[in-house]
Design a protein around this motif. Sequence first.
Motif, PDB file in Angstrom:
ATOM      1  N   SER A   1      42.118  53.057  41.683  1.00 54.85           N
ATOM      2  CA  SER A   1      41.083  53.194  40.660  1.00 54.85           C
ATOM      3  C   SER A   1      41.747  53.128  39.293  1.00 54.85           C
ATOM      4  N   TYR A   2      40.947  52.805  38.286  1.00 54.42           N
ATOM      5  CA  TYR A   2      41.485  52.622  36.938  1.00 54.42           C
ATOM      6  C   TYR A   2      40.629  53.366  35.924  1.00 54.42           C
ATOM      7  N   ALA A   3      41.288  53.845  34.863  1.00 56.35           N
ATOM      8  CA  ALA A   3      40.610  54.599  33.813  1.00 56.35           C
ATOM      9  C   ALA A   3      40.267  53.685  32.638  1.00 56.35           C
ATOM     10  N   ARG A   4      39.515  54.222  31.700  1.00 62.59           N
ATOM     11  CA  ARG A   4      39.093  53.456  30.526  1.00 62.59           C
ATOM     12  C   ARG A   4      40.302  52.941  29.741  1.00 62.59           C
ATOM     13  N   THR A   5      41.346  53.767  29.636  1.00 61.75           N
ATOM     14  CA  THR A   5      42.516  53.363  28.860  1.00 61.75           C
ATOM     15  C   THR A   5      43.162  52.113  29.439  1.00 61.75           C
ATOM     16  N   GLU A   6      43.134  51.982  30.756  1.00 62.12           N
ATOM     17  CA  GLU A   6      43.759  50.826  31.398  1.00 62.12           C
ATOM     18  C   GLU A   6      42.899  49.572  31.237  1.00 62.12           C
ATOM     19  N   VAL A   7      41.589  49.737  31.337  1.00 60.74           N
ATOM     20  CA  VAL A   7      40.705  48.593  31.107  1.00 60.74           C
ATOM     21  C   VAL A   7      40.813  48.139  29.653  1.00 60.74           C
ATOM     22  N   THR A   8      40.920  49.105  28.741  1.00 60.55           N
ATOM     23  CA  THR A   8      41.079  48.778  27.329  1.00 60.55           C
ATOM     24  C   THR A   8      42.395  48.047  27.083  1.00 60.55           C
ATOM     25  N   ALA A   9      43.447  48.470  27.777  1.00 61.55           N
ATOM     26  CA  ALA A   9      44.742  47.796  27.639  1.00 61.55           C
ATOM     27  C   ALA A   9      44.634  46.337  28.078  1.00 61.55           C
ATOM     28  N   PHE A  10      43.867  46.093  29.128  1.00 59.89           N
ATOM     29  CA  PHE A  10      43.679  44.717  29.593  1.00 59.89           C
ATOM     30  C   PHE A  10      42.859  43.922  28.579  1.00 59.89           C
ATOM     31  N   LEU A  11      41.846  44.564  27.996  1.00 62.89           N
ATOM     32  CA  LEU A  11      41.047  43.903  26.972  1.00 62.89           C
ATOM     33  C   LEU A  11      41.919  43.522  25.778  1.00 62.89           C
ATOM     34  N   THR A  12      42.795  44.423  25.373  1.00 63.62           N
ATOM     35  CA  THR A  12      43.725  44.131  24.281  1.00 63.62           C
ATOM     36  C   THR A  12      44.627  42.959  24.639  1.00 63.62           C
ATOM     37  N   HIS A  13      45.093  42.949  25.874  1.00 67.06           N
ATOM     38  CA  HIS A  13      45.935  41.849  26.367  1.00 67.06           C
ATOM     39  C   HIS A  13      45.210  40.510  26.260  1.00 67.06           C
ATOM     40  N   LEU A  14      43.943  40.487  26.641  1.00 65.29           N
ATOM     41  CA  LEU A  14      43.169  39.247  26.569  1.00 65.29           C
ATOM     42  C   LEU A  14      42.994  38.791  25.129  1.00 65.29           C
ATOM     43  N   ARG A  15      42.724  39.730  24.244  1.00 65.01           N
ATOM     44  CA  ARG A  15      42.505  39.367  22.842  1.00 65.01           C
ATOM     45  C   ARG A  15      43.784  38.850  22.198  1.00 65.01           C
ATOM     46  N   LYS A  16      44.917  39.397  22.584  1.00 67.83           N
ATOM     47  CA  LYS A  16      46.186  38.926  22.027  1.00 67.83           C
ATOM     48  C   LYS A  16      46.484  37.491  22.447  1.00 67.83           C
ATOM     49  N   ARG A  17      45.895  37.062  23.538  1.00 66.59           N
ATOM     50  CA  ARG A  17      46.077  35.679  23.982  1.00 66.59           C
ATOM     51  C   ARG A  17      45.282  34.706  23.120  1.00 66.59           C
ATOM     52  N   GLY A  18      44.376  35.232  22.300  1.00 69.51           N
ATOM     53  CA  GLY A  18      43.611  34.389  21.394  1.00 69.51           C
ATOM     54  C   GLY A  18      42.521  33.576  22.053  1.00 69.51           C
ATOM     55  N   ILE A  19      42.044  34.020  23.204  1.00 67.13           N
ATOM     56  CA  ILE A  19      41.002  33.273  23.905  1.00 67.13           C
ATOM     57  C   ILE A  19      39.631  33.620  23.337  1.00 67.13           C
ATOM     58  N   LEU A  20      38.654  32.778  23.620  1.00 63.43           N
ATOM     59  CA  LEU A  20      37.313  32.967  23.098  1.00 63.43           C
ATOM     60  C   LEU A  20      36.679  34.234  23.663  1.00 63.43           C
ATOM     61  N   GLN A  21      35.777  34.835  22.868  1.00 66.99           N
ATOM     62  CA  GLN A  21      35.093  36.042  23.316  1.00 66.99           C
ATOM     63  C   GLN A  21      34.268  35.769  24.569  1.00 66.99           C
ATOM     64  N   SER A  22      33.690  34.578  24.662  1.00 63.94           N
ATOM     65  CA  SER A  22      32.899  34.240  25.847  1.00 63.94           C
ATOM     66  C   SER A  22      33.764  34.234  27.105  1.00 63.94           C
ATOM     67  N   THR A  23      35.011  33.800  26.960  1.00 63.85           N
ATOM     68  CA  THR A  23      35.940  33.806  28.095  1.00 63.85           C
ATOM     69  C   THR A  23      36.335  35.233  28.450  1.00 63.85           C
ATOM     70  N   ILE A  24      36.536  36.053  27.433  1.00 64.76           N
ATOM     71  CA  ILE A  24      36.853  37.462  27.674  1.00 64.76           C
ATOM     72  C   ILE A  24      35.718  38.134  28.440  1.00 64.76           C
ATOM     73  N   ASP A  25      34.484  37.872  28.007  1.00 72.26           N
ATOM     74  CA  ASP A  25      33.324  38.463  28.679  1.00 72.26           C
ATOM     75  C   ASP A  25      33.274  38.043  30.143  1.00 72.26           C
ATOM     76  N   LYS A  26      33.594  36.779  30.410  1.00 77.33           N
ATOM     77  CA  LYS A  26      33.584  36.285  31.789  1.00 77.33           C
ATOM     78  C   LYS A  26      34.686  36.946  32.607  1.00 77.33           C
ATOM     79  N   ASP A  27      35.873  37.091  32.020  1.00 81.00           N
ATOM     80  CA  ASP A  27      36.983  37.730  32.734  1.00 81.00           C
ATOM     81  C   ASP A  27      36.668  39.187  33.059  1.00 81.00           C
ATOM     82  N   LEU A  28      35.988  39.862  32.136  1.00 81.50           N
ATOM     83  CA  LEU A  28      35.657  41.267  32.372  1.00 81.50           C
ATOM     84  C   LEU A  28      34.663  41.423  33.522  1.00 81.50           C
TER      85      LEU A  28
END
Length: 218
Positions: A39-66
């Motif tokens: 199981s994973y906590a909010r901090t870990e999901v947030t860390a992954f979200l930060t990782h995705l944003r640092k890659r510079g991908i589109l928000q629509s792609t981030i939403d799909k990955d989530l």
Amino acid sequence: MLKELVYNDLMARGKTEPVAKEWAAVAAEFEQVCGTKESYARTEVTAFLTHLRKRGILQSTIDKDLKAIKLLAQIQGWEFPKLSLRRVSPDEIRRTILSKDSIGSLITLGTQGLLSDTELCYLALATTYGLRRVEMVRLKPSSFPNEHHLIVDTAKGGSKTTHLLPPQIVPYLASFRHYEADTLTHMFHRIAQKAGLSTGAGYGWHSIRRSLATELTL
């Protein structure tokens, strides 16, 4: 491990193999960033979200990955956290905002015993959820139905949302008292002054919210 969980689940649902492989790849990336757990906590999901944003991908792609991570949460039986803080626009970024170091100074101040119990309570709420001042004003004892949940009456016409309470901040919330807007504003500046921060006109609790949405990418 996570890759196989997502892939097998989607194939069992009758999804196409390309879709199953795509979502499984996201799960594998999530596992690489956050480790292998049941199981994973909010901090870990947030860390992954930060990782995705640092890659510079589109928000629509981030939403799909989530969505793939939400499916993983469903498979493993843990609650996917609310990630309600959007990325602010460039115009909003130019408004008052506290730097990452300033946020760190505020949190450090709390650990040094230099804040009152009520100051610690509101600082914990602000730095965890990025609450607006009006949302703080709307808080009342019933907003904390138990030691695990917080109910926020969101601003700007939003509905009430329920958030999980990290166990680290629960002790501070025992000192909650309701305050009106002006008192909360004075409290913010008092805390900032104790931390040695220069906060003039325009600074307030929303400055922390903007920092979470930009500097800390929550």
